[in-house]
Enzyme design. Structure first.
Site, PDB file in Angstrom:
ATOM      1  N   ARG A 190      -4.342  96.754  48.034  1.00 55.69           N
ATOM      2  CA  ARG A 190      -3.109  97.155  48.725  1.00 55.69           C
ATOM      3  C   ARG A 190      -3.410  97.637  50.141  1.00 55.69           C
ATOM      4  O   ARG A 190      -2.623  97.469  51.055  1.00 55.69           O
ATOM      5  CB  ARG A 190      -2.366  98.250  47.908  1.00 55.69           C
ATOM      6  CG  ARG A 190      -1.153  98.802  48.607  1.00 55.69           C
ATOM      7  CD  ARG A 190      -0.131  99.480  47.680  1.00 55.69           C
ATOM      8  NE  ARG A 190      -0.668 100.167  46.540  1.00 55.69           N
ATOM      9  CZ  ARG A 190      -1.338 101.329  46.578  1.00 55.69           C
ATOM     10  NH1 ARG A 190      -1.557 101.943  47.732  1.00 55.69           N
ATOM     11  NH2 ARG A 190      -1.796 101.859  45.467  1.00 55.69           N
ATOM     12  N   TYR A 229      21.515  89.462  59.343  1.00 53.35           N
ATOM     13  CA  TYR A 229      21.467  88.864  57.993  1.00 53.35           C
ATOM     14  C   TYR A 229      22.160  89.830  57.026  1.00 53.35           C
ATOM     15  O   TYR A 229      21.956  91.051  57.106  1.00 53.35           O
ATOM     16  CB  TYR A 229      20.002  88.615  57.627  1.00 53.35           C
ATOM     17  CG  TYR A 229      19.784  88.341  56.166  1.00 53.35           C
ATOM     18  CD1 TYR A 229      20.411  87.261  55.540  1.00 53.35           C
ATOM     19  CD2 TYR A 229      18.937  89.142  55.404  1.00 53.35           C
ATOM     20  CE1 TYR A 229      20.221  87.011  54.186  1.00 53.35           C
ATOM     21  CE2 TYR A 229      18.735  88.893  54.056  1.00 53.35           C
ATOM     22  CZ  TYR A 229      19.381  87.833  53.452  1.00 53.35           C
ATOM     23  OH  TYR A 229      19.186  87.584  52.128  1.00 53.35           O
ATOM     24  N   ASP A 270      14.603  91.321  65.548  1.00 56.64           N
ATOM     25  CA  ASP A 270      14.391  90.364  64.461  1.00 56.64           C
ATOM     26  C   ASP A 270      14.372  88.975  65.105  1.00 56.64           C
ATOM     27  O   ASP A 270      15.408  88.464  65.534  1.00 56.64           O
ATOM     28  CB  ASP A 270      15.513  90.500  63.424  1.00 56.64           C
ATOM     29  CG  ASP A 270      15.282  89.622  62.195  1.00 56.64           C
ATOM     30  OD1 ASP A 270      14.624  88.567  62.344  1.00 56.64           O
ATOM     31  OD2 ASP A 270      15.783  89.972  61.110  1.00 56.64           O
ATOM     32  N   LYS A 317      10.828  81.860  56.864  1.00 57.55           N
ATOM     33  CA  LYS A 317      11.595  80.870  57.609  1.00 57.55           C
ATOM     34  C   LYS A 317      10.676  80.048  58.525  1.00 57.55           C
ATOM     35  O   LYS A 317       9.748  79.441  58.038  1.00 57.55           O
ATOM     36  CB  LYS A 317      12.732  81.578  58.368  1.00 57.55           C
ATOM     37  CG  LYS A 317      13.479  82.617  57.524  1.00 57.55           C
ATOM     38  CD  LYS A 317      14.214  81.970  56.383  1.00 57.55           C
ATOM     39  CE  LYS A 317      14.885  82.864  55.356  1.00 57.55           C
ATOM     40  NZ  LYS A 317      14.815  84.286  55.345  1.00 57.55           N
TER      41      LYS A 317
HETATM   42  O1  P1T Z   1      14.433  86.976  52.723  1.00 56.12           O
HETATM   43  P1  P1T Z   1      13.486  87.850  53.460  1.00 56.12           P
HETATM   44  O2  P1T Z   1      12.146  87.234  53.729  1.00 56.12           O
HETATM   45  O3  P1T Z   1      13.372  89.239  52.875  1.00 56.12           O
HETATM   46  O4  P1T Z   1      14.109  88.062  54.939  1.00 56.12           O
HETATM   47  C1  P1T Z   1      15.331  88.674  55.181  1.00 56.12           C
HETATM   48  C2  P1T Z   1      15.877  88.208  56.494  1.00 56.12           C
HETATM   49  C3  P1T Z   1      15.671  88.971  57.629  1.00 56.12           C
HETATM   50  N1  P1T Z   1      16.124  88.581  58.841  1.00 56.12           N
HETATM   51  C4  P1T Z   1      16.789  87.428  58.993  1.00 56.12           C
HETATM   52  C5  P1T Z   1      17.286  87.035  60.345  1.00 56.12           C
HETATM   53  C6  P1T Z   1      17.007  86.585  57.898  1.00 56.12           C
HETATM   54  O5  P1T Z   1      17.659  85.437  58.096  1.00 56.12           O
HETATM   55  C7  P1T Z   1      16.545  86.992  56.608  1.00 56.12           C
HETATM   56  C8  P1T Z   1      16.785  86.159  55.397  1.00 56.12           C
HETATM   57  N2  P1T Z   1      17.799  85.214  55.542  1.00 56.12           N
HETATM   58  C9  P1T Z   1      18.201  84.315  54.592  1.00 56.12           C
HETATM   59  C10 P1T Z   1      17.701  84.263  53.351  1.00 56.12           C
HETATM   60  C11 P1T Z   1      19.282  83.392  55.013  1.00 56.12           C
HETATM   61  O6  P1T Z   1      19.515  82.350  54.364  1.00 56.12           O
HETATM   62  O7  P1T Z   1      19.923  83.678  56.025  1.00 56.12           O
END
Ligand code: P1T
Length: 387
Positions: free
Chosen positions: A56, A108, A180, A205
């Protein structure tokens, strides 16, 4: 390569080489997957090599990924998390009860859900603004504001915020700025170079790019901020597994090539949709019709494959999204394959309806994540369904 060796190298070369060193025992060119939970210590209380005591706390595969994102975001340190939300959570957890955060209103859906339904219960206050308007950010600042959190472009309305101007506002008020950068990718936009203190990704992504890992990455240009995040991660536990770090590192090696094609295909799809009579409005920062196109050109070097359109009604949304063949109906974005999503009913379903609709996230809004398939097939798929 790390540090000195990376100086002067351009983005694509960094994407392939940053953080990656030949493995010392065999010379293996690929970073090994250190699939281990613990390390044998030479003596009581002496971690191996001064730092490897438990998975960890430290893992060499994870460290290679962290060096890579730091180099791509023009930072000094990277910090990897189990998801994008875990990365944002750790940044907010630097704050204490009574502190205040100013956040872009159109993040998001999961980000606002975490702010409103989890972190606010621990005594952190959140104010939401439309960060297109720098004055609105300034007006929301309070003496106890410690963090400004923005997304640019926003998910899914493709609004931009002027990173340099908002950084000035945050700093003047004694707060730090987190951007972000998930929708832009480090290939198209590097917030740390223009004033941000943290830049973070849902690496799920564009950064990983292959729809096979959930992950989060933060880059900073300050050793103390990095140490805070390493400490919070070690203390709270949202670590990514070594295999996921390795897959993400592999995905990064083609980021520049993938992003070039995402940028080309995104612009082609946005342009095609804009001329279609059944589409009321196209939201894409790369189009001259986007109200912040000048800022987009100044702040970004490409506009990605994310395109949102308004087709008016749920009936039309369903007719469009349920019959495509190249685009799969799914949440998430940024992978090599094209996806289509209906934010009001899928990714942003947790945002209260009145707030959603005030921002334009109606059942008629459709979000495309344009992949890197051949553009003639992508356009033919849209043409077949839209007619
Ligand atoms: O899903 P995760 O890896 O925890 O990320 C969250 C997140 C944070 N910031 C942005 C701009 C995001 O688009 C996302 C996750 N978004 C999707 C799953 C979506 O389909 O928009």
């Amino acid at each position: 390569m790390r540090d000195e060796a990376l100086k002067g190298l351009s983005f694509g070369t960094r994407a392939i080489h940053a953080g990656v060193e030949p493995e010392p025992v065999t010379g293996a060119i690929m970073t090994p997957i250190f699939q281990t939970s613990t390390y044998v210590q030479p003596a009581v209380g002496e971690p191996h090599d001064g730092r490897y005591d438990y998975g960890r706390t430290a893992n060499p595969t994870r460290e290679a990924l962290e060096a890579s994102i730091a180099a791509l975001e023009a930072g000094t340190h990277g910090v990897a998390f189990a998801s994008g939300l875990a990365a944002i959570e750790a940044i907010v957890k630097r704050l204490s009860v009574g502190d205040h955060v100013v956040s872009e209103e159109n993040t998001y859906g999961g980000t606002t859900r975490m702010f409103n339904r989890v972190l606010s219960r621990f005594g952190i206050e959140f104010t939401y603004v439309d960060a297109r308007d720098t004055d609105a950010v300034a007006a929301a600042m309070r003496p106890n504001t410690k963090l400004v959190h923005v997304e640019t472009p926003t998910n899914p309305m493709m609004k931009l915020c002027d990173i340099a101007a908002v950084a000035d506002v945050a700093h003047a008020g004694g707060a730090l700025l987190c951007v972000d950068n998930t929708f832009a990718s480090p290939y198209n936009q590097r917030p740390l170079e223009i004033g941000a203190d943290f830049t973070m990704h849902s690496s799920t992504k564009y950064v990983n790019g292959h729809s096979d890992v959930i992950g989060g990455l933060v880059a900073v240009k300050d050793a103390e901020l990095a140490d805070d995040l390493y400490f919070i991660r070690k203390s709270t536990g949202a670590v990514p597994g070594p295999m996921d770090c390795w897959l993400t590192l592999r995905g990064i090696k083609t980021m520049h090539v993938r992003m070039q094609r995402h940028n080309e295909n995104g612009l082609a799809v946005a342009t095609w949709l804009e001329s279609h009579p059944k589409v009321d409005r196209v939201l894409y920062p790369g189009l001259p019709s986007h109200e912040q196109h000048d800022l987009a050109k100044r702040q970004m070097s490409g506009f990605t494959g994310m395109v949102s359109v308004d087709v008016g009604t749920l009936e039309r949304t369903k007719a469009l999204t349920e019959h495509l063949r190249i685009f799969s109906l799914a949440e998430s974005l940024g992978g090599v394959e094209s996806l289509v999503n209906v934010p009001a009913l899928m990714t942003h379903g947790s945002v209260p309806q009145d707030r959603r609709e005030a921002m334009g996230i109606t059942p008629g809004l459709v979000r495309f994540s344009v992949g890197i398939e051949d553009i003639e097939d992508i356009l033919a798929d849209l043409d077949r369904v839209l007619g």
